[in-house]
Scaffold this active site. Structure first.
Site, PDB file in Angstrom:
ATOM      1  N   ARG A  94      -7.340  -3.555   5.699  1.00 44.19           N
ATOM      2  CA  ARG A  94      -6.873  -4.908   5.342  1.00 44.19           C
ATOM      3  C   ARG A  94      -5.730  -5.370   6.235  1.00 44.19           C
ATOM      4  NH1 ARG A  94      -3.170  -4.352   0.138  1.00 44.19           N
ATOM      5  NH2 ARG A  94      -2.478  -2.217   0.375  1.00 44.19           N
ATOM      6  N   LYS A 114      -0.898  -7.734   7.743  1.00 45.98           N
ATOM      7  CA  LYS A 114      -1.454  -7.032   6.575  1.00 45.98           C
ATOM      8  C   LYS A 114      -2.001  -8.049   5.580  1.00 45.98           C
ATOM      9  CE  LYS A 114       0.003  -3.217   3.580  1.00 45.98           C
ATOM     10  NZ  LYS A 114       1.087  -2.230   3.468  1.00 45.98           N
ATOM     11  N   ASP A 126     -10.968  -5.354  -0.768  1.00 47.71           N
ATOM     12  CA  ASP A 126     -11.244  -6.760  -0.458  1.00 47.71           C
ATOM     13  C   ASP A 126     -10.534  -7.233   0.805  1.00 47.71           C
ATOM     14  OD1 ASP A 126      -8.658  -6.731  -1.319  1.00 47.71           O
ATOM     15  OD2 ASP A 126      -8.983  -8.011  -3.072  1.00 47.71           O
ATOM     16  N   ARG A 177       3.980  -7.470  10.187  1.00 48.03           N
ATOM     17  CA  ARG A 177       4.780  -6.268  10.397  1.00 48.03           C
ATOM     18  C   ARG A 177       4.968  -6.009  11.886  1.00 48.03           C
ATOM     19  NH1 ARG A 177       2.463  -1.360   7.138  1.00 48.03           N
ATOM     20  NH2 ARG A 177       0.882  -1.224   8.751  1.00 48.03           N
ATOM     21  N   ARG A 184      -0.919   6.662  13.711  1.00 45.54           N
ATOM     22  CA  ARG A 184      -0.576   7.539  12.584  1.00 45.54           C
ATOM     23  C   ARG A 184      -1.040   8.962  12.878  1.00 45.54           C
ATOM     24  NH1 ARG A 184      -1.122   3.553   8.123  1.00 45.54           N
ATOM     25  NH2 ARG A 184      -1.176   1.546   9.188  1.00 45.54           N
ATOM     26  N   ASP A 253      -2.294   9.567   6.666  1.00 46.38           N
ATOM     27  CA  ASP A 253      -2.586   8.265   7.272  1.00 46.38           C
ATOM     28  C   ASP A 253      -1.403   7.313   7.121  1.00 46.38           C
ATOM     29  OD1 ASP A 253      -3.756   8.686   4.540  1.00 46.38           O
ATOM     30  OD2 ASP A 253      -3.841   6.503   4.583  1.00 46.38           O
ATOM     31  N   ASN A 254      -0.398   7.714   6.354  1.00 48.46           N
ATOM     32  CA  ASN A 254       0.800   6.886   6.221  1.00 48.46           C
ATOM     33  C   ASN A 254       1.975   7.471   6.997  1.00 48.46           C
ATOM     34  OD1 ASN A 254      -0.569   5.113   4.585  1.00 48.46           O
ATOM     35  ND2 ASN A 254       0.143   6.022   2.674  1.00 48.46           N
TER      36      ASN A 254
HETATM   37  P1  AMP Z   1      -2.804   2.734   1.545  1.00 48.79           P
HETATM   38  O1  AMP Z   1      -2.820   3.701   0.404  1.00 48.79           O
HETATM   39  O2  AMP Z   1      -2.350   1.353   1.180  1.00 48.79           O
HETATM   40  O3  AMP Z   1      -2.047   3.259   2.713  1.00 48.79           O
HETATM   41  O4  AMP Z   1      -4.316   2.539   1.988  1.00 48.79           O
HETATM   42  C1  AMP Z   1      -5.218   3.593   2.259  1.00 48.79           C
HETATM   43  C2  AMP Z   1      -6.425   3.049   2.946  1.00 48.79           C
HETATM   44  O5  AMP Z   1      -7.091   2.075   2.137  1.00 48.79           O
HETATM   45  C3  AMP Z   1      -6.152   2.358   4.269  1.00 48.79           C
HETATM   46  O6  AMP Z   1      -7.221   2.631   5.125  1.00 48.79           O
HETATM   47  C4  AMP Z   1      -6.124   0.908   3.883  1.00 48.79           C
HETATM   48  O7  AMP Z   1      -6.428   0.049   4.959  1.00 48.79           O
HETATM   49  C5  AMP Z   1      -7.179   0.834   2.802  1.00 48.79           C
HETATM   50  N1  AMP Z   1      -6.923  -0.245   1.840  1.00 48.79           N
HETATM   51  C6  AMP Z   1      -5.930  -0.334   0.926  1.00 48.79           C
HETATM   52  N2  AMP Z   1      -6.027  -1.467   0.223  1.00 48.79           N
HETATM   53  C7  AMP Z   1      -7.121  -2.120   0.673  1.00 48.79           C
HETATM   54  C8  AMP Z   1      -7.764  -3.351   0.348  1.00 48.79           C
HETATM   55  N3  AMP Z   1      -7.310  -4.152  -0.623  1.00 48.79           N
HETATM   56  N4  AMP Z   1      -8.874  -3.691   1.031  1.00 48.79           N
HETATM   57  C9  AMP Z   1      -9.353  -2.891   2.001  1.00 48.79           C
HETATM   58  N5  AMP Z   1      -8.819  -1.725   2.358  1.00 48.79           N
HETATM   59  C10 AMP Z   1      -7.693  -1.333   1.708  1.00 48.79           C
HETATM   60 MG    MG Z   2      -1.774   3.325   4.434  1.00 49.74          MG
END
Ligand code: AMP
Ligand code: MG
Length: 485
Positions: A94, A114, A126, A177, A184, A253-254
């Protein structure tokens, strides 16, 4: 093109990497985007005006309606260990890397939007972000930067009329951002686990050339690079621990390859000192609790080491990993010593500090307020003890502390000034963010700007800002930071 942006020069090095690194994706527009927050300090990194002069055009960029000439929007592919399990394919689900700005000083800054819509990596999501999570990331990025903690930056937040459905319908928003890199640990894991060794090498060379050029001087450049990533990661976490910051979702990944705080989700600053604090309500096992962060960071470095295995000898990787603990201990103790105002190093300092932290925890004392008031221990002991449930429990510790300070032989005024320069009067408390969010959800963005201004200058007491340095209200403890964002 908005006038304020006409001078931006783009040089999109990531887009020049082979196709396997990303997918070109255009942002998907949100309805009626408006600017909700803007950081003049972050704008300075791009040499943009302190205040956005072309508000509406800027909002259109943030709302994904248009991109600037020179941008090449793309979604990066990566993988990662999430809560200990390997997920072979994540990627920007996203967010989009819009382009890389090179400023007048020759510094490169990724512009990452983002909430920009669906990508091939959206999985079941989404592609959107809600206003509250964008505000939380905006405030935290700028607050951590002001505390001297390495972090990605936040230029602006836009709110829109596009509804985004989480537990209920919420306003869709975006966050622009800035970071010198969005690579990462998970990028390396993706290429290693899919057996794409050429791409893995290409990625490592790219990151070294762009961000770790000094490693090229070493006998084993990639070994030097890995050791430096480990060192920076240890240093980052030491700073989190000293300032009472819990990231909340330390999946690989973070983890930024630059050792910066990245991807703010359900993070939290400590109010009362609580070693086992878990800000993320979905983290039921407490994997990412405050006191687990150093060992998780090391575990994440170990995942990176495994991903680099096709490129580096085991001995090189082990020697890099061995650098974690000494760096963490040195940085954490240096930070805490400064916060406690200890000048010379003495045997027993460690116990003195650990005993204070144990007392803080036992008496559920507010961490940052205690440290701030400790600076004035000679002038106003009552203000300090007013924070403690059992003041008499502190007497013997305070007696040791005063003796210890006396042995440093420093003027109280000098020590106080030093301590106030590292113990913030203002931190981003959950309830302060929540108040700004609640007002913003009603269309009033002034609370974000006010809180942001206070947090940008956290060490200086500001007239009329008493609300921001007060103890948290009781309702703050009930605040649930959901993972959905
Ligand atoms: P996060 O936990 O926010 O770091 O996200 C983990 C993974 O899920 C990453 O690959 C994000 O891009 C994906 N992600 C999180 N929220 C969404 C969203 N609403 N739509 C699509 N991908 C998402
Ligand atoms: Mg992430």
């Amino acid at each position: 093109m908005p006038a304020a942006f006409s001078g931006l020069r783009f040089d999109n090095s990531y887009a020049r990497l082979p196709d396997v690194f990303y997918t070109a994706v255009a942002p998907q527009a949100l309805a009626r985007p408006r600017l909700a927050a803007y950081s003049g300090a972050a704008a300075g990194l791009l040499e943009l005006p302190f205040a956005p002069s072309e508000g509406m055009d800027f909002a259109r960029l943030l709302g994904g309606e248009s991109v600037l000439e020179g941008m090449q929007p793309l979604a990066m592919v990566y993988a990662g260990h999430q809560f200990g399990s390997y997920n072979p394919r994540l990627g920007d689900g996203r967010g989009l890397l819009l382009g890389e700005v090179v400023n007048g000083r020759g510094e490169r800054w990724d512009l990452h939007l983002k909430g920009a819509g669906l990508t091939p990596y959206s999985r079941h999501g989404d592609g959107r972000a809600v206003l509250r999570s964008c505000i939380r990331e905006f405030l935290a990025s700028e607050a951590l930067a002001a505390l001297g903690i390495p972090t990605t930056r936040a230029l602006a937040v836009a709110v829109s009329d596009t509804p985004v459905y989480r537990e209920t319908a919420e306003p869709g928003a975006t966050l622009l951002r800035l970071a010198q890199s969005h690579v990462r640990f998970g990028h390396f894991e993706y290429f290693a686990h899919t057996g794409q060794v050429d791409a893995l090498r290409r990625l490592a060379d790219y990151v070294v050339d762009r961000h770790y050029p000094e490693a090229r001087e070493a006998d084993v450049p990639l070994g030097a690079f890995f050791a430096e990533v480990v060192r920076r990661t240890a240093c980052l976490v030491a700073r989190w621990q000293a300032e009472g910051f819990t990231h909340g979702v330390m999946n690989t990944d973070n983890m930024s390859i630059l050792g910066e705080t990245l991807d703010y989700g359900p993070y939290g600053f400590l109010d009362s000192y609580e070693a086992g604090y878990v800000p993320n309500h979905s983290d039921t096992s407490g994997r990412y609790a405050f006191d687990q962060q150093p060992s998780i960071a090391l575990w994440n470095c170990w995942c990176l080491a495994r991903a680099l295995r096709p490129l580096l000898d085991k001995a090189e990787l082990e020697s890099g990993l061995a650098g974690f603990e000494p760096e963490f201990v040195a940085e954490y103790s240096a930070r805490l010593r400064r916060k406690f105002g200890l000048a010379r190093e003495e045997e027993g300092d460690r116990e003195l500090i650990l005993d204070a932290l144990a007392l803080l925890e036992n008496q559920t004392v507010d961490y940052s307020l205690f440290m701030r008031r400790l600076a004035r221990v000679d002038e106003d002991i009552n203000a300090l003890l007013a924070l403690c449930a059992e003041p008499q429990g502190w007497h013997s510790w305070l007696a040791r502390y005063r003796e210890r300070l006396a042995r440093d032989g420093r003027e109280a005024q000098a020590r106080r000034a030093d301590m106030e320069a590292v113990n913030p009067a203002y931190i981003l408390r959950k309830h302060l963010a929540q108040e700004a969010i609640a007002a913003a959800e009603q269309g009033d963005y002034s609370g974000i700007a006010r809180l942001h201004a206070v947090l940008r200058n956290p060490y200086v007491e500001q007239a009329g800002a008493e609300h921001y340095s007060a103890l948290p209200p009781a309702w703050s403890r009930e605040l649930c930071i959901s993972c959905s964002s």
